[in-house]
Design a protein around this motif. Structure first.
Motif, short mmCIF file in Angstrom:
data_model
loop_
_atom_site.label_atom_id
_atom_site.label_comp_id
_atom_site.label_asym_id
_atom_site.label_seq_id
_atom_site.Cartn_x
_atom_site.Cartn_y
_atom_site.Cartn_z
N GLN B 8 0.84 -1.19 0.00
CA GLN B 8 0.00 0.00 0.00
C GLN B 8 0.88 1.24 0.00
OE1 GLN B 8 -1.06 -1.59 3.65
NE2 GLN B 8 -3.26 -1.70 3.25
N THR B 9 0.84 1.99 -1.06
CA THR B 9 1.66 3.19 -1.14
C THR B 9 1.01 4.33 -0.36
OG1 THR B 9 2.33 2.51 -3.34
CG2 THR B 9 2.78 4.79 -2.72
N GLU B 10 -0.29 4.50 -0.57
CA GLU B 10 -1.02 5.56 0.12
C GLU B 10 -2.39 5.05 0.52
OE1 GLU B 10 0.78 9.21 -2.64
OE2 GLU B 10 -1.14 9.42 -1.65
N ILE B 11 -2.79 5.47 1.70
CA ILE B 11 -4.13 5.14 2.19
C ILE B 11 -4.75 6.39 2.78
CG2 ILE B 11 -5.48 3.78 3.85
CD1 ILE B 11 -3.35 1.70 3.88
N SER B 12 -6.02 6.60 2.48
CA SER B 12 -6.77 7.69 3.09
C SER B 12 -7.98 7.12 3.81
CB SER B 12 -7.23 8.70 2.03
OG SER B 12 -6.13 9.38 1.47
N VAL B 13 -8.17 7.57 5.01
CA VAL B 13 -9.35 7.14 5.77
C VAL B 13 -9.95 8.37 6.43
CG1 VAL B 13 -8.43 4.82 6.20
CG2 VAL B 13 -8.03 6.64 7.88
N VAL B 14 -11.20 8.22 6.77
CA VAL B 14 -11.87 9.28 7.51
C VAL B 14 -11.64 9.05 8.99
CG1 VAL B 14 -14.10 10.35 8.02
CG2 VAL B 14 -13.59 9.55 5.69
N GLU B 15 -11.50 10.12 9.70
CA GLU B 15 -11.24 10.03 11.14
C GLU B 15 -12.22 9.07 11.80
OE1 GLU B 15 -11.49 13.83 13.06
OE2 GLU B 15 -9.83 13.34 14.40
N LYS B 16 -11.71 8.31 12.74
CA LYS B 16 -12.42 7.32 13.54
C LYS B 16 -12.56 5.97 12.84
CE LYS B 16 -14.94 10.69 16.30
NZ LYS B 16 -16.25 11.17 16.78
N GLU B 17 -12.17 5.90 11.60
CA GLU B 17 -12.17 4.60 10.93
C GLU B 17 -10.95 3.80 11.38
OE1 GLU B 17 -14.35 5.46 6.63
OE2 GLU B 17 -12.18 5.18 6.74
N ILE B 79 -4.48 0.47 13.09
CA ILE B 79 -4.80 1.63 13.94
C ILE B 79 -6.32 1.66 14.08
CG2 ILE B 79 -4.68 4.13 14.21
CD1 ILE B 79 -2.23 4.12 12.39
N THR B 80 -6.76 1.64 15.29
CA THR B 80 -8.19 1.66 15.56
C THR B 80 -8.63 3.10 15.84
OG1 THR B 80 -8.00 -0.53 16.55
CG2 THR B 80 -9.99 0.72 17.07
N ALA B 81 -9.81 3.44 15.36
CA ALA B 81 -10.35 4.79 15.61
C ALA B 81 -9.30 5.85 15.26
CB ALA B 81 -10.81 4.93 17.05
N SER B 82 -8.92 5.87 14.00
CA SER B 82 -7.83 6.74 13.56
C SER B 82 -8.10 8.21 13.88
CB SER B 82 -7.61 6.56 12.05
OG SER B 82 -8.80 6.89 11.34
N GLN B 83 -7.01 8.93 14.06
CA GLN B 83 -7.07 10.36 14.35
C GLN B 83 -6.20 11.11 13.34
OE1 GLN B 83 -5.78 10.80 18.42
NE2 GLN B 83 -7.42 9.50 19.24
N VAL B 84 -6.46 12.37 13.21
CA VAL B 84 -5.70 13.19 12.26
C VAL B 84 -4.20 13.13 12.57
CG1 VAL B 84 -5.31 15.53 11.42
CG2 VAL B 84 -7.65 14.72 11.77
N THR B 112 -3.18 9.07 5.34
CA THR B 112 -3.81 10.38 5.53
C THR B 112 -5.14 10.15 6.22
OG1 THR B 112 -2.77 11.25 3.53
CG2 THR B 112 -4.66 12.46 4.40
N VAL B 113 -5.32 10.78 7.35
CA VAL B 113 -6.58 10.70 8.08
C VAL B 113 -7.32 12.00 7.88
CG1 VAL B 113 -7.68 10.31 10.30
CG2 VAL B 113 -5.52 9.15 9.76
N ILE B 114 -8.47 11.89 7.28
CA ILE B 114 -9.26 13.07 6.92
C ILE B 114 -10.23 13.40 8.05
CG2 ILE B 114 -10.85 14.02 5.21
CD1 ILE B 114 -9.71 11.80 3.30
#
Lengths: 121, 115
Positions: B8-17, B79-84, B112-114
């Motif tokens: 995985q080169t890049e991953i984007s998730v929304v906060e708390k995912e 990472i659980t419940a991701s944060q910015v 990147t955590v959005i």
């Protein structure tokens, strides 16, 4: 607190200048230190292994005469980029590891300095 | 020869995912060590975990957890419940017990955590 101190954190200089980067082990005597280079958005690539009191071991493709490494004491290794050119611009980061005989060496995480961002104009 | 692959080169998730970063390694040594490091935008490397090849117990540290499976030569990081503040490049690395014990790094995964 920091276990490995690297200085300077940032250097901007003209092409042809030689730049010295210092890496100090603060918490232990480091018989071995490592120098890595990281180009933007790339991984860390090992340049050389610095051995106290002996010559450094360079990785394939790394010019010994270009990147001079001196490890004169158990707490200090220096990397000198000689006659730097724009293609040498990169992020240089050092690491140190406690010696094996200390019982802290094998498998312990290497402690990294904060890196030096070198920009050659 | 040793090798670390982070596909995985890049991953984007929304906060708390929750998000899992994959790491697959190759080595001929029977004794080796696996690491995860975090590199925030400021550039320094932050040590997260070390695992030796004889210890396959999974580990949890707060929101971080690691799944080491020798059968598939994988050492994944969740990472659980991701944060910015988790936004960074994460490197998986391998160190063999023989030789100079230098670290072989994967190519890293930019998370990147959005908000």
């Amino acid at each position: 607190g920091a276990v490995v101190s690297q200085h300077p954190s940032r250097v901007i200089c003209k092409s042809g200048t030689s730049v010295k980067i210092e890496c100090r082990s603060l918490d232990f005597q480091a018989t071995t230190m490592f120098w890595y280079r990281q180009f933007p958005k790339q991984s860390l690539m090992l340049m050389a292994t610095s051995n106290e009191g002996s010559k450094a071991t360079y990785e394939q493709g790394v010019e010994k005469d270009k990147f001079l490494i001196n490890h004169a004491s158990l707490t200090l290794s220096t990397l000198t980029v000689t006659s730097a050119h724009p293609e040498d611009s990169s992020f240089y980061i050092c690491s140190a590891r406690p010696p094996r005989w200390s019982g802290r060496g094998l498998g312990q995480p290497q402690h990294f300095g904060d890196g030096t961002r070198l920009s050659i104009l | 020869a040793q090798k670390v692959t982070q596909a995985q080169t890049e991953i984007s998730v929304v906060e708390k995912e929750d998000v899992t970063l994959d790491c697959v390694y190759e080595t001929r040594d029977t004794t080796y060590y696996l690491f995860w490091y975090k590199q925030p935008p400021s550039g320094e490397l932050v040590f997260l975990i070390r695992r030796n090849s004889f210890d396959e117990q999974n580990e949890i540290s707060g929101r971080y957890s690691w799944n080491f499976q020798k059968s598939t030569s994988s050492f994944n990081f969740t990472i659980t419940a991701s944060q910015v503040v988790d936004s960074a490049v994460y490197f998986c690395a391998l160190s063999e017990a023989t030789g100079a014990n230098n670290l072989f790094f994967g190519t890293g995964t930019r998370l990147t955590v959005i908000p």
